[in-house]
Each structure stands twice: as C-alpha cells, then as structure tokens.
Design a protein around this motif. Structure first.
Motif, PDB file in Angstrom:
ATOM      1  N   HIS A  51       0.826  -1.221   0.000  1.00  0.00           N
ATOM      2  CA  HIS A  51       0.000   0.000   0.000  1.00  0.00           C
ATOM      3  C   HIS A  51       0.853   1.261   0.000  1.00  0.00           C
ATOM      4  O   HIS A  51       1.756   1.392   0.831  1.00  0.00           O
ATOM      5  CB  HIS A  51      -0.889   0.042   1.248  1.00  0.00           C
ATOM      6  CG  HIS A  51      -2.055  -0.897   1.182  1.00  0.00           C
ATOM      7  ND1 HIS A  51      -1.980  -2.209   1.536  1.00  0.00           N
ATOM      8  CD2 HIS A  51      -3.350  -0.680   0.795  1.00  0.00           C
ATOM      9  CE1 HIS A  51      -3.168  -2.780   1.371  1.00  0.00           C
ATOM     10  NE2 HIS A  51      -4.013  -1.873   0.919  1.00  0.00           N
ATOM     11  N   GLU A  52       0.506   2.185  -0.879  1.00  0.00           N
ATOM     12  CA  GLU A  52       1.093   3.532  -0.849  1.00  0.00           C
ATOM     13  C   GLU A  52       0.035   4.507  -0.341  1.00  0.00           C
ATOM     14  O   GLU A  52      -1.162   4.316  -0.587  1.00  0.00           O
ATOM     15  CB  GLU A  52       1.538   3.940  -2.256  1.00  0.00           C
ATOM     16  CG  GLU A  52       2.695   3.083  -2.754  1.00  0.00           C
ATOM     17  CD  GLU A  52       3.027   3.305  -4.227  1.00  0.00           C
ATOM     18  OE1 GLU A  52       4.161   3.011  -4.607  1.00  0.00           O
ATOM     19  OE2 GLU A  52       2.140   3.741  -4.992  1.00  0.00           O
TER      20      GLU A  52
ATOM     21  N   GLU B  45       4.998   4.185   1.964  1.00  0.00           N
ATOM     22  CA  GLU B  45       4.513   2.863   1.575  1.00  0.00           C
ATOM     23  C   GLU B  45       4.742   1.900   2.720  1.00  0.00           C
ATOM     24  O   GLU B  45       5.731   2.021   3.454  1.00  0.00           O
ATOM     25  CB  GLU B  45       5.278   2.387   0.326  1.00  0.00           C
ATOM     26  CG  GLU B  45       4.991   0.946  -0.045  1.00  0.00           C
ATOM     27  CD  GLU B  45       5.446   0.581  -1.457  1.00  0.00           C
ATOM     28  OE1 GLU B  45       5.622   1.483  -2.303  1.00  0.00           O
ATOM     29  OE2 GLU B  45       5.640  -0.623  -1.686  1.00  0.00           O
ATOM     30  N   VAL B  46       3.842   0.939   2.862  1.00  0.00           N
ATOM     31  CA  VAL B  46       4.054  -0.120   3.847  1.00  0.00           C
ATOM     32  C   VAL B  46       3.794  -1.462   3.166  1.00  0.00           C
ATOM     33  O   VAL B  46       2.865  -1.606   2.374  1.00  0.00           O
ATOM     34  CB  VAL B  46       3.191   0.103   5.114  1.00  0.00           C
ATOM     35  CG1 VAL B  46       1.708   0.077   4.839  1.00  0.00           C
ATOM     36  CG2 VAL B  46       3.542  -0.899   6.206  1.00  0.00           C
TER      37      VAL B  46
ATOM     38  N   ILE C 239      -4.225  11.724   6.472  1.00  0.00           N
ATOM     39  CA  ILE C 239      -3.766  10.554   5.706  1.00  0.00           C
ATOM     40  C   ILE C 239      -4.749  10.262   4.601  1.00  0.00           C
ATOM     41  O   ILE C 239      -5.955  10.468   4.772  1.00  0.00           O
ATOM     42  CB  ILE C 239      -3.598   9.330   6.641  1.00  0.00           C
ATOM     43  CG1 ILE C 239      -3.000   8.138   5.865  1.00  0.00           C
ATOM     44  CG2 ILE C 239      -4.909   8.925   7.319  1.00  0.00           C
ATOM     45  CD1 ILE C 239      -2.426   7.062   6.744  1.00  0.00           C
ATOM     46  N   SER C 240      -4.246   9.825   3.449  1.00  0.00           N
ATOM     47  CA  SER C 240      -5.152   9.380   2.391  1.00  0.00           C
ATOM     48  C   SER C 240      -4.486   8.285   1.567  1.00  0.00           C
ATOM     49  O   SER C 240      -3.317   8.377   1.214  1.00  0.00           O
ATOM     50  CB  SER C 240      -5.548  10.535   1.480  1.00  0.00           C
ATOM     51  OG  SER C 240      -6.462  10.047   0.515  1.00  0.00           O
ATOM     52  N   PHE C 241      -5.283   7.257   1.261  1.00  0.00           N
ATOM     53  CA  PHE C 241      -4.843   6.176   0.370  1.00  0.00           C
ATOM     54  C   PHE C 241      -5.414   6.387  -1.044  1.00  0.00           C
ATOM     55  O   PHE C 241      -5.279   5.518  -1.888  1.00  0.00           O
ATOM     56  CB  PHE C 241      -5.358   4.821   0.872  1.00  0.00           C
ATOM     57  CG  PHE C 241      -4.654   4.292   2.097  1.00  0.00           C
ATOM     58  CD1 PHE C 241      -5.004   4.721   3.362  1.00  0.00           C
ATOM     59  CD2 PHE C 241      -3.651   3.340   1.982  1.00  0.00           C
ATOM     60  CE1 PHE C 241      -4.371   4.220   4.499  1.00  0.00           C
ATOM     61  CE2 PHE C 241      -3.007   2.818   3.105  1.00  0.00           C
ATOM     62  CZ  PHE C 241      -3.374   3.270   4.366  1.00  0.00           C
TER      63      PHE C 241
ATOM     64  N   ASN D 297      -0.987   6.970  -5.779  1.00  0.00           N
ATOM     65  CA  ASN D 297      -0.904   5.923  -4.756  1.00  0.00           C
ATOM     66  C   ASN D 297      -1.462   4.636  -5.339  1.00  0.00           C
ATOM     67  O   ASN D 297      -2.645   4.565  -5.675  1.00  0.00           O
ATOM     68  CB  ASN D 297      -1.761   6.289  -3.535  1.00  0.00           C
ATOM     69  CG  ASN D 297      -1.114   7.359  -2.682  1.00  0.00           C
ATOM     70  OD1 ASN D 297       0.111   7.376  -2.508  1.00  0.00           O
ATOM     71  ND2 ASN D 297      -1.924   8.258  -2.154  1.00  0.00           N
ATOM     72  N   GLY D 298      -0.618   3.637  -5.427  1.00  0.00           N
ATOM     73  CA  GLY D 298      -1.090   2.345  -5.926  1.00  0.00           C
ATOM     74  C   GLY D 298      -1.228   1.343  -4.794  1.00  0.00           C
ATOM     75  O   GLY D 298      -0.754   1.551  -3.675  1.00  0.00           O
TER      76      GLY D 298
END
Ligand code: GLU
Ligand code: MG
Length: 451
Positions: free
Chosen positions: A140-141, A195-196, A228-230, A241-242
């Motif tokens: 996740h980014e 990213e995590v 925060i936003s995905f 963000n992918g």
C-alpha cells in the motif's frame, strides 16, 4: 440517608470488540459489543442489513439496489482473523480489537453478496479443481501529512523517513501486534508519500491483511493528529498511490508452480496460462480493482502504474509484472517467484479484487489460454501496430468504460453471483451520478477525504 455519587465506584470505558465486514467499495464497517461478552457472539454473530452493501463512497444508498429496506443478515466472526492492538501513540485511545466476518443469512447459509465469502469460495475452487493454494501480499502507498506544505522532502530520502519516523515506528509495532507481519515502511517518490509492505500469506488472510494495514495505518495517523489518504490521486497531475497485489500459486505439497528454471523469464506453462487469463479479462477486472472515477487519473502511461494489459519482466509500467528474484547468497528463485498485479488502488475491496483476479487466472488455466500480451518494452513506446500484433490492449479510460467491459465479459460475469453483481452495478451507477459534474481537481479533493 442519601447515596452520594462519590460513593459509587469510578466508571472506566468498557473494552469493546467489533465484528467487521469490508464491503464492495472497500469500506470496513461493523458493530461493537463489550469484549467480555465475546463468547455469546462467536457462533451467531451480530445483525446486519443487506442495503449496507449498497452504500456508495458518498454515503448514499444506491437507488436501484436489490434490497431496499428489506431483509436481515448476520456477521459471523472468523475468530482466526481477530486483530488486537493494545495501545498506540495516544495513551488515552482504546486499543483496537476487531474480527473479520463472513456475511450469512439468518439460518447460517452464506450470503451471495459477501465479498469475503466470494474470495473464500474461489480459493476453495483453486484447491478442489486445480489442486493449488494461493499466496498473496498487498503493498500500500499513501500520503501522510500531505496537507502540511512544509512536509516536502527529497524522494526516498532519509529526511522523509525521519520526518515520519515516529509514525513509522508506531505503525510497525501496531502491525506486528496485529499479526500482520510488516516488512517495510518507506518514503516513496511523491511529496509526503509513504509505503508499507507486509509478508505474503495463504488464502483469505491475505485480503484481511490488506484491510488491517489500511485500518491500522489510519488509526495510528488519527491518534497522532496526522492527515492521511490512500486515494489513488491527490492532484490530477500528482504522483499516484497504488496498491500492488503479489500472487503466487503452490501445489498441495507447497511447491511453487508458477516458476520454471527452463524459461528465460522464469514463468512456467501454468503461470503463462494464469497470466493470459488475467490479461484477457483485465479491462473488465478494472471495474473491481480500479473502481472509482479517480482510479483512471492513475491508470495512465508514465505513472509506474499500468495503462495497458500486458505482462512485463521487472517493468513497473506493466499491468502484470514478473518480480525480480534474488540469487545473492544462493537463495532459490522458485520460492520467491511471483506476479504483481498493478492496476489496483485502495478505493477497491481487497477481497473482491483478489477474488476476481483469481477467477480470471483460473479461467486462463482451465482454457489453457496462450500468453500473447507480453512486452519487455514499455507498451507506450510500442506503435499501435506493434501492440495490436501482440494483442496488447489499452486499459479502460474511465470507470464507465471499465463497467461496460465488465458487462461484456460474459465468462467472467458468469463466475460471480448475480446478487453481488446487481448490487455492484447499482452502487457504481449511483457513484458516477454523484460525481459526474466534478472536475478532476474536485474529484481528487473529494476522494482524498473518502479513502
Ligand atoms: N506509485 C506507483 C503506483 O501508483 C507505484 C510506484 C512503485 O512502483 O512503487 O502504482
Ligand atoms: Mg511503491
């Protein structure tokens, strides 16, 4: 004699556990009860309403949904999926405690529109029909503290890492406590972008893990007062963000079956059929994996996301990427070998997108499809004729186009329960209606708040 309030014992917040479902649009919802009553919820779960699955990201119940105000369901907790994080950076915030559920009818029969059940059934089908197990991991980014103009560091830099070090440290601890097996927390290319990643795991737990990453990351940010936003794009011309889904298949003895040492790119005959299936149905799959209007601001050339339905080796512009295997220290490539599905973002349901990618791959294996759409060049650098010769098609340019492709993909549609499809089309039609007059800038601002 009067009872003074001072004589009563002090009141402390009741510890709560939440039974959750992550719905068709990737939002995690549920109901909470006192943790010490958990036993009484384990078998029959808690109540749920069918039309909850018809909510759009805008919070409207889609007009043409199959249920209206009728019906009752149960969220049955899957105790093996329980997530507990005792504490976080805010010492006053209660710990997290939630359990993923399958949605059932009131008699315990599976509910046809439950995305987690869909994924579970598909994984069972791989086992029963193909003798295969599925292992997966989602990367996740996201953007963290992006509203703060001062938060602008060099891409991938130690300074960016230090800026978010306290957040990253709490995040890794919380993910570890939750059993998510985090791998890395890293600064990304974009401004305030991080990213995590976490380790792969077999079965439905891989999609549960994606939900856990999103929810825990959001909660740590909330406790630290960070925005925060995905969402896939925060500005129309910004860095995207992918979410990248890594998949590998194993036989019942646990041996990897996508890898062949005889092939120059390592992809086995079975792996080629699987990839051919995914690529054949990719424009339709985008309706699930890139399911909002702004998803299509990301699926463009030069975003390191994906713009064409092609397989590429070590190419971050390929929809399906053959990931590198490391041979340093005599590591064996077979166990590391996996394909990365890139036209995916966090406005999608992890369960629904993983299930549908698996369905397409299974159709490829069952039909022994030949792999054509393969290119080691960036597909955008090929001429239209070259792409046509290799059967490389462009991905849909809009959510509407993706939904049209889905409706036209009869074989893929036949794999999905009608009830789930009806709800999904209704939700997406309502969402398109709500957003049709928004400019790209407005869409970005709107979805940044929703995801
Ligand atoms: N940010 C890119 C995306 O939207 C991915 C960059 C990368 O390969 O890490 O998918
Ligand atoms: Mg990345």
């Amino acid at each position: 004699m009067s009872l003074s309030s001072a004589s009563k014992p002090p009141v402390a917040p009741t510890a709560m556990t939440t039974i959750v479902t992550t719905d068709l649009i990737g939002i995690t919802r549920g109901r909470s009860f006192p943790t010490d009553e958990l036993e009484s919820y384990q078998v029959a779960g808690c109540g749920w309403v069918p039309a909850n699955s018809a909510l759009t990201p805008q919070g409207l119940v889609a007009a043409d949904n199959p249920w209206g105000s009728f019906g009752d369901l149960r969220l049955i907790p899957d105790m093996s999926s329980r997530v507990r994080v005792p504490n976080g950076p805010d010492a006053n915030a209660p710990g997290m405690d939630f359990i993923h559920a399958d949605i059932c009818e009131t008699d315990g029969q599976p509910w046809a529109a439950c995305p987690r059940t869909l994924l579970r059934n598909e994984i069972q089908r791989y086992r029963d029909d193909l003798g295969l197990e599925v292992t997966a991991a989602f990367e996740h980014e996201f953007n963290l503290g992006y509203l703060d103009a001062a938060n602008s560091h060099h891409a991938f830099s130690l300074a960016a890492q230090h800026h978010a070090a306290s957040f990253g440290g709490w995040l890794l601890s919380a993910l570890k406590a939750a059993g998510v097996e985090p791998e890395m927390f890293l600064p990304e290319y974009g401004k305030a972008q991080y990213e995590v990643t976490c380790r792969p795991i077999q079965g439905v737990a891989a999609a549960d893990r994606a939900v856990n990453v999103r929810e825990i990351t959001r909660e740590i940010a909330r406790q630290m007062g960070l925005d925060i936003s995905f969402a896939p794009k925060l500005q129309p011309d910004g860095v995207s963000n992918g979410v990248h889904l890594h998949i590998s298949l194993q036989d019942q003895a646990g041996h990897p079956v996508m890898y062949s040492a005889q092939e120059s790119n390592g992809l086995s005959a079975l792996g080629r059929h699987w990839a051919a299936g995914v690529l054949k149905y990719l424009p339709a799959l985008c309706a699930f994996s890139a399911p909002t209007p702004i998803s299509y601001l990301r699926l463009k050339p030069h975003h390191w996301s994906a713009a064409y339905a092609n397989l590429g080796q070590r190419n971050r512009e390929a929809s399906l990427r053959i990931c590198p295997t490391i041979t340093i220290g005599n590591r064996s490539p077979a166990k590391q070998y996996n394909l990365e599905f890139r036209p995916l973002d966090a406005t999608s349901s992890p369960h629904l997108s993983m299930a549908t990618v698996l369905m397409a791959g299974r159709l490829g294996i069952e039909q022994k499809l030949a792999l054509e759409a393969s290119a080691d060049e960036a597909p955008d650098d090929l001429s239209q004729e070259q792409r046509q010769a290799r059967n490389i098609v462009a991905l849909p340019g809009s959510l509407n186009d993706a939904l049209v492709s889905l409706r036209d993909s009869k074989e893929l549609i036949a794999q999905l329960p009608t009830l789930l499809l009806d709800a999904y089309f209704a939700v997406k039609a309502e969402e398109l209606k709500s957003t049709q007059t928004m400019s790209p800038v407005e869409l970005c601002e709107h979805y940044a708040r929703l995801y």
